[in-house]
Motif scaffolding. Structure first.
Motif, PDB file in Angstrom:
ATOM      1  N   ALA A  32     -24.900  60.353  62.390  1.00  0.00           N
ATOM      2  CA  ALA A  32     -24.869  59.954  60.978  1.00  0.00           C
ATOM      3  C   ALA A  32     -24.966  61.161  60.061  1.00  0.00           C
ATOM      4  N   ARG A  33     -25.771  62.139  60.447  1.00  0.00           N
ATOM      5  CA  ARG A  33     -25.943  63.324  59.601  1.00  0.00           C
ATOM      6  C   ARG A  33     -24.649  64.128  59.506  1.00  0.00           C
ATOM      7  N   GLY A  34     -23.860  64.109  60.582  1.00  0.00           N
ATOM      8  CA  GLY A  34     -22.601  64.847  60.569  1.00  0.00           C
ATOM      9  C   GLY A  34     -21.618  64.326  59.544  1.00  0.00           C
ATOM     10  N   GLU A  35     -21.759  63.062  59.172  1.00  0.00           N
ATOM     11  CA  GLU A  35     -20.866  62.461  58.180  1.00  0.00           C
ATOM     12  C   GLU A  35     -21.395  62.619  56.757  1.00  0.00           C
ATOM     13  N   SER A 186     -14.624  71.768  59.938  1.00  0.00           N
ATOM     14  CA  SER A 186     -15.129  72.256  61.213  1.00  0.00           C
ATOM     15  C   SER A 186     -15.070  71.146  62.246  1.00  0.00           C
ATOM     16  N   LEU A 187     -14.627  71.477  63.459  1.00  0.00           N
ATOM     17  CA  LEU A 187     -14.616  70.489  64.537  1.00  0.00           C
ATOM     18  C   LEU A 187     -16.036  70.072  64.885  1.00  0.00           C
ATOM     19  N   ASP A 188     -16.942  71.029  64.909  1.00  0.00           N
ATOM     20  CA  ASP A 188     -18.336  70.757  65.261  1.00  0.00           C
ATOM     21  C   ASP A 188     -19.114  70.409  64.001  1.00  0.00           C
ATOM     22  N   LEU A 189     -19.458  69.143  63.848  1.00  0.00           N
ATOM     23  CA  LEU A 189     -20.166  68.696  62.655  1.00  0.00           C
ATOM     24  C   LEU A 189     -21.618  69.149  62.636  1.00  0.00           C
ATOM     25  N   ALA A 336     -16.059  74.218  69.968  1.00  0.00           N
ATOM     26  CA  ALA A 336     -16.339  75.202  68.923  1.00  0.00           C
ATOM     27  C   ALA A 336     -16.977  76.456  69.520  1.00  0.00           C
ATOM     28  N   ASP A 337     -17.883  76.268  70.480  1.00  0.00           N
ATOM     29  CA  ASP A 337     -18.528  77.410  71.121  1.00  0.00           C
ATOM     30  C   ASP A 337     -17.543  78.254  71.920  1.00  0.00           C
ATOM     31  N   SER A 338     -16.454  77.633  72.372  1.00  0.00           N
ATOM     32  CA  SER A 338     -15.497  78.367  73.199  1.00  0.00           C
ATOM     33  C   SER A 338     -14.766  79.462  72.431  1.00  0.00           C
TER      34      SER A 338
END
Length: 360
Positions: A32-35, A186-189, A336-338
């Motif tokens: 939920a926080r990512g949104e 960003s892909l990683d929220l 994202a880490d990759s």
């Protein structure tokens, strides 16, 4: 001989961090926080950084920190990776802290105390994708003010102080209120990136930018492998648990030989990743063969973390494809880490040079 096993103190630290994350890092809340407009969980950060003193692990005791080593920081990052915790630990307690440790003077010492005591979150204003030793973007310094634009800066929105490299070779502390922070897709929220625009922002010189940035990015790449290990371990553990419970044709899905082979291969890769990540953390702690150990860890870590997360999504079946299931959080963080702090290919090229082998 290097001992890569976890010490009793490291195991106790792991247990304490895992207990706190279990109580305060609910997966549904992370989704939920990512949104929302507040992707960072600052209450969780305060509990980790202030309540447990983890923000100052890498800071010597005489400079206001805990005086621990990169091995302890690696254990923390493993657990944060397992929980995909939306906190700026890597960017503040590792990257910004390492940059400040490379600087001398009262200004950098004061900032270290603030970061170590969790009174401030620091962010090194360089792009997240930069590998150790890579050229970084510097802004223009003129008459005590900074002008320019920096993109792909991780956790910039949560920063209380930005560490900005300039074209005259200096590293400057800049108040975020003096700049414009524009969120980027960003892909990683759970680890958002942003564009930082400086238009005459005042800055306080801390030291030389080049050695500070190099030191920070090397530590970041080395310890990122521990976060990737946490992602891979969660993915494997949860997939095995699911396949033991999920039944098909009146028998556990995990009993099918084809799936057993996939999981066994993944287990071997995760074990190898653990060795590589521990080797990098130990090298950073002891100062022995650091560049080689970091390059080895990052040359291997990305593919394992991504594959483990992909297998988790696939082998959870339909539920793994849903927004409510956390598998997508781990896949996005792994992806994202990759490319964070250098791709695997960049690290393989660096490793080839370090050991005098021709790069492919």
């Amino acid at each position: 001989m290097t001992d890569l096993l976890y010490s009793e103190e490291e195991q106790a630290l792991r247990a304490a961090v895992r207990d706190l994350l279990t109580d305060h890092c609910d997966v549904s809340a992370v989704i939920a926080r990512g949104e929302s407009d507040t992707p960072h969980d600052l209450a969780l950060w305060k509990s980790l950084a202030d309540g447990m003193g983890l923000a100052g692990l890498l800071v010597p005791e005489e400079r206001g920190g805990q005086g621990a080593t990169h091995r302890e920081a690696a254990v923390v990052l493993e657990e944060l990776g397992r929980a995909v915790a939306p906190v700026p630990y890597l960017t503040s307690a590792v990257v910004a802290t390492e940059a400040l440790l490379a600087c001398d003077g009262e200004e950098s010492a004061d900032l270290l105390v603030r970061l170590a005591s969790a009174r401030a979150i620091g962010v090194l204003a360089v792009a997240l994708h930069l590998a150790p030793g890579a050229a970084f973007t510097a802004v223009r310094h003129e008459d005590g003010r900074l002008y320019g634009e920096l993109t792909g800066v991780a956790d910039a929105a949560a920063a209380d102080v930005l560490l900005v490299p300039s074209d005259d070779g200096g590293l400057f502390a800049v108040d975020p209120d003096a700049v414009t922070v524009v969120p980027q897709v960003s892909l990683d929220l759970t680890r958002p990136v942003a564009r930082v625009v400086l238009d005459g922002a005042p800055g306080r010189r801390l030291g030389d930018a080049d050695p500070a940035v190099r030191r920070a990015l090397r530590a970041a790449a080395g310890l990122l492998a521990s976060e990737q290990l946490g992602i891979a371990e969660w993915s494997l553990t949860e997939t095995v648990r699911h396949l033991k419970e999920r039944k098909q044709f009146n028998r556990p899905v995990g009993g099918f030989q084809a799936l057993k082979h996939r999981l066994a291969q993944l287990w071997l890769e995760v074990v190898n990743l653990r060795a590589a990540a521990r080797g990098a953390a130990d090298a950073l702690a002891t100062g022995e063969d650091v560049d080689v150990a970091v390059a080895v860890a990052q040359a291997y870590a990305a593919s394992v973390a991504v594959r483990a997360a992909e297998e988790a999504v696939q082998l959870h079946g339909g539920i793994g494809m849903t927004w409510e299931h956390p598998a997508h959080l781990y896949l996005k963080r792994a992806k994202a880490d990759s490319i964070a702090y250098g791709t695997a290919g960049a690290h393989r090229g660096a490793l080839a040079e370090l050991v005098d082998l021709q790069a492919p």
